[in-house]
Each structure stands twice: as structure tokens, then as C-alpha cells.
Design an enzyme around this catalytic site. Sequence first.
Site, PDB file in Angstrom:
ATOM      1  N   ASP A 118       0.852  -1.189   0.000  1.00 12.78           N
ATOM      2  CA  ASP A 118       0.000   0.000   0.000  1.00 12.78           C
ATOM      3  C   ASP A 118       0.888   1.240   0.000  1.00 12.78           C
ATOM      4  OD1 ASP A 118      -2.325   1.438  -0.094  1.00 12.78           O
ATOM      5  OD2 ASP A 118      -2.866   1.172   2.006  1.00 12.78           O
ATOM      6  N   GLY A 119       0.314   2.347  -0.475  1.00 10.39           N
ATOM      7  CA  GLY A 119       1.013   3.626  -0.478  1.00 10.39           C
ATOM      8  C   GLY A 119       0.099   4.713   0.027  1.00 10.39           C
ATOM      9  N   GLU A 159       2.047   4.002  -4.272  1.00  5.84           N
ATOM     10  CA  GLU A 159       1.549   2.659  -4.570  1.00  5.84           C
ATOM     11  C   GLU A 159       2.557   1.899  -5.430  1.00  5.84           C
ATOM     12  OE1 GLU A 159      -1.031   1.219  -3.361  1.00  5.84           O
ATOM     13  OE2 GLU A 159      -2.546   2.715  -2.851  1.00  5.84           O
ATOM     14  N   HIS A 238      -9.690  -0.411   3.262  1.00  6.97           N
ATOM     15  CA  HIS A 238     -10.430   0.112   4.420  1.00  6.97           C
ATOM     16  C   HIS A 238     -11.725  -0.662   4.709  1.00  6.97           C
ATOM     17  CE1 HIS A 238      -7.582   3.355   3.957  1.00  6.97           C
ATOM     18  NE2 HIS A 238      -8.043   3.605   2.747  1.00  6.97           N
TER      19      HIS A 238
END
Length: 259
Positions: A118-119, A159, A238
Amino acid sequence: MIRKNFKTSAKKKYYIVKKGKKPGVYYNWPDCQKQVQGFPGALYKGFVTREEAEAWYGKPVKEAAPSPAPAVKKEIPDIRKLEILYPPHVHPLDDSILYYHGAGMAISLPEALTIYTDGSCLVNPDGPGGFAAVFLSVEGKELLTLTGGEPSSTNNRMELRAAYEALKMADDGKVHTIDFHTDSKYLQQAFSKGWVEKWKKNGWKTVQGTAVLNQDLWTAIDDLMGRHHIRFQWVKGHVGTKYNELCDRLAKEEARDHR
């Protein structure tokens, strides 16, 4: 003794065109020249001061506009330089992947891997960014985390930086089979839908003819991709997916650390 008179000529700042294609006040010779060149009976004159220009023109003359500041050329990102300035940090979680090599420790990864990346960027674009990756065995054992960041980046670059650093970490001479999880459709679809191949064939141009953004990272990732068997999987962010949430938290921590 022979004396020579040297006449210094100040740069003219005002050009008045009384007769021309478009009479008026101009502030450089090329603009003035366009109005008088080829115009029969053109009447024009250049002046150093505004007072002289107004005396000849018979009308008020505005101040010459200041010359615009030269445009600052934005440096094209280069991942090879950035990874030297802002290298990633590797955090082993399982002692079984460690072994002594020369004067220090090295890491040996299993051939089959699951990787989450993830970024994050606190301000997008050009804000502090962070990236993270988690390596797992196919049985689900946590092997290591990899984190890093930069003071100025974008969400998409972070990312891609996460993917690049993860694949570089796996580039240990083995051919790995990797289940690669990302919540970036930008990354996942670029490979699953063949965008990268099309960009390469088109000289790294989009179908609109513009340069592909983040080319340095795309080319580096594409080179590493060819050494392994990789299946990209998109995971919704999320929603409580354990390792996606962990990567998100680590990436944001790195972004805050690079403010």
C-alpha cells in the site's frame, strides 16, 4: 593624440507605433516589428524612458511590464536516485528467513509468497508520502515488513514504489510464485488489462499521445515482473482486510515521518 568617442546605448524599453498594422505601445522589438514590417509608410520609434515615449507619442504610456521569471523546469522523478536518498527499511518477523552471509545477516525467502502493499500521501500531489509491504508464506506465516517514504510524492507513486520495493526484495535469484495484493486499481489493472504492454509498444505514450506518468517506476516494475510468476489481486481498501490495513497504517506512519 586621437580620441575616440564611445557612445553607450541603453536598452530600449518602449516602442511606439503611430502607423502600423495595430498602432500602440509595445515593450520589445519583436512585437513592434510584427506591426510595422511590410506596412507601407509605417511610423514608429523606440525609447529608453517612458517620459521620452510619452513626449513623442503625445499620450500616457504604461510602465513596461516586468520580465516574467524564467520557468523552473520540474525534475523528472528517477527511482534509482530516490531509492538512494530515501531507501526502504526491512523488518524481519520470522527468524527462519535469516542466515549469515559474509559479515552480516541476509534474507532467504520461500519460492511461494503472498505480498500485500500500500502507499499513502498526506497531501496529494507533492506531499509527504509513505509505502509499505508485508510478506507472508503461502501458509500465512508473517515473514517481514518493508517500509519507506519520501518528502514529496503522490498517492500513485507511493503505490508503485511499494510494489517496486517489494519485487526488488524478492529478486534474490529464485523464481518466485507471488500472490500480489494491492488496493490500487491503477497498479493492478495496468498489468491485468495489458496497459503496460500497450504503453511500451507506443514508446511509453498513452492512447492520447501524452507521456505515461511515473515511467521510471513502471519500467522498473515491469523488468522485475518478468523474473517471477505473479498474480495481481485487487483488494478493497479500508474494509478490515488484515494485511491491507497493516500496510495502510505503516505507509501513513512513514508519510508522517517524512514531513
